[in-house]
Design a protein around this motif. Structure first.
Motif, short mmCIF file in Angstrom:
data_model
loop_
_atom_site.label_atom_id
_atom_site.label_comp_id
_atom_site.label_asym_id
_atom_site.label_seq_id
_atom_site.Cartn_x
_atom_site.Cartn_y
_atom_site.Cartn_z
N ALA A 170 -6.77 -10.33 -9.18
CA ALA A 170 -5.36 -10.62 -9.41
C ALA A 170 -4.46 -9.52 -8.87
CB ALA A 170 -5.10 -10.83 -10.90
N VAL A 171 -4.71 -8.28 -9.29
CA VAL A 171 -3.88 -7.15 -8.87
C VAL A 171 -4.74 -5.90 -8.76
CG1 VAL A 171 -1.77 -8.06 -9.93
CG2 VAL A 171 -3.24 -6.53 -11.23
N VAL A 172 -4.17 -4.90 -8.12
CA VAL A 172 -4.78 -3.57 -8.08
C VAL A 172 -3.76 -2.60 -8.63
CG1 VAL A 172 -5.67 -1.74 -6.60
CG2 VAL A 172 -6.22 -4.12 -6.09
N ILE A 173 -4.19 -1.79 -9.58
CA ILE A 173 -3.32 -0.78 -10.16
C ILE A 173 -3.71 0.55 -9.52
CG2 ILE A 173 -2.66 0.45 -12.26
CD1 ILE A 173 -3.35 -2.12 -13.79
N MET A 174 -2.70 1.27 -8.99
CA MET A 174 -2.98 2.55 -8.35
C MET A 174 -1.85 3.52 -8.60
SD MET A 174 -2.09 1.77 -4.33
CE MET A 174 -3.24 0.45 -4.18
N SER A 175 -2.15 4.80 -8.42
CA SER A 175 -1.13 5.83 -8.60
C SER A 175 -0.11 5.73 -7.47
CB SER A 175 -1.77 7.22 -8.58
OG SER A 175 -2.24 7.51 -7.28
N VAL A 176 1.05 6.29 -7.69
CA VAL A 176 2.09 6.31 -6.67
C VAL A 176 1.59 7.06 -5.43
CG1 VAL A 176 4.39 7.19 -6.12
CG2 VAL A 176 3.98 6.08 -8.30
N GLU A 177 0.87 8.14 -5.63
CA GLU A 177 0.36 8.91 -4.50
C GLU A 177 -0.58 8.06 -3.64
OE1 GLU A 177 0.14 10.00 -7.68
OE2 GLU A 177 1.53 11.68 -7.71
N GLU A 178 -1.47 7.31 -4.28
CA GLU A 178 -2.41 6.45 -3.56
C GLU A 178 -1.64 5.34 -2.84
OE1 GLU A 178 -6.24 6.05 -2.37
OE2 GLU A 178 -5.88 7.23 -4.17
N PHE A 179 -0.63 4.78 -3.47
CA PHE A 179 0.18 3.74 -2.86
C PHE A 179 0.89 4.26 -1.61
CE2 PHE A 179 4.35 1.62 -2.56
CZ PHE A 179 3.92 0.32 -2.30
N ALA A 217 0.02 6.81 0.23
CA ALA A 217 -0.99 7.07 1.26
C ALA A 217 -1.43 5.77 1.92
CB ALA A 217 -2.19 7.79 0.64
N ALA A 218 -1.61 4.72 1.14
CA ALA A 218 -2.02 3.43 1.70
C ALA A 218 -0.95 2.89 2.64
CB ALA A 218 -2.27 2.43 0.57
N ARG A 219 0.30 3.04 2.28
CA ARG A 219 1.40 2.55 3.13
C ARG A 219 1.51 3.36 4.41
NH1 ARG A 219 6.72 0.71 0.52
NH2 ARG A 219 6.91 0.08 2.67
N SER A 220 1.14 4.63 4.35
CA SER A 220 1.26 5.48 5.54
C SER A 220 -0.01 5.44 6.40
CB SER A 220 1.56 6.92 5.13
OG SER A 220 0.41 7.51 4.54
N GLY A 221 -1.03 4.68 5.95
CA GLY A 221 -2.26 4.59 6.71
C GLY A 221 -3.25 5.70 6.43
N GLU A 222 -3.00 6.49 5.41
CA GLU A 222 -3.88 7.61 5.06
C GLU A 222 -4.64 7.34 3.77
OE1 GLU A 222 -1.42 11.04 4.85
OE2 GLU A 222 -0.58 10.73 6.83
N MET A 267 -6.00 1.82 -18.48
CA MET A 267 -6.15 1.39 -17.11
C MET A 267 -5.29 2.25 -16.19
SD MET A 267 -7.30 -1.17 -14.89
CE MET A 267 -8.00 -2.22 -16.11
N VAL A 268 -4.06 2.52 -16.62
CA VAL A 268 -3.18 3.35 -15.81
C VAL A 268 -3.75 4.75 -15.66
CG1 VAL A 268 -0.88 4.38 -15.67
CG2 VAL A 268 -1.13 1.99 -16.36
N ARG A 269 -4.27 5.29 -16.74
CA ARG A 269 -4.88 6.62 -16.70
C ARG A 269 -6.06 6.63 -15.73
NH1 ARG A 269 -5.92 7.73 -22.12
NH2 ARG A 269 -3.69 8.01 -22.28
N HIS A 270 -6.89 5.59 -15.75
CA HIS A 270 -8.02 5.50 -14.83
C HIS A 270 -7.53 5.44 -13.38
CE1 HIS A 270 -11.54 5.22 -17.35
NE2 HIS A 270 -10.87 4.42 -18.16
N ALA A 271 -6.48 4.69 -13.14
CA ALA A 271 -5.94 4.59 -11.77
C ALA A 271 -5.44 5.95 -11.30
CB ALA A 271 -4.81 3.57 -11.73
#
Length: 53
Positions: free
Chosen positions: A20-29, A31-36, A1-5
C-alpha cells in the motif's frame, strides 16, 4: 513504524496482503528524489518482505 523507518530505513506497509505505502525518513525521501537512494531503499523495492498494517 515511524521510529523503524527513521532508524532502520524505509518500511513497507500492506493492506490485506497488498503493498500500500512505504514509510521513510525525510532524509531517505530526499535521497531517493535526488537519485542517491541507499541500499536499504533499493532493497525495499526489490525484496518480498513487508509489514502488515
Amino acid at each position: 513504524m515511524v521510529r523503524h523507518a527513521y532508524q532502520d530505513g524505509p518500511q513497507r506497509v500492506t493492506v490485506r496482503g497488498q503493498d500500500a505505502v512505504v514509510i521513510m525518513s525525510v532524509e531517505e525521501f530526499r535521497a531517493a528524489r535526488s537519485g542517491e537512494a541507499s541500499g536499504t531503499f533499493r532493497r525495499i523495492h526489490a525484496g518480498p518482505a513487508s509489514r502488515s498494517a
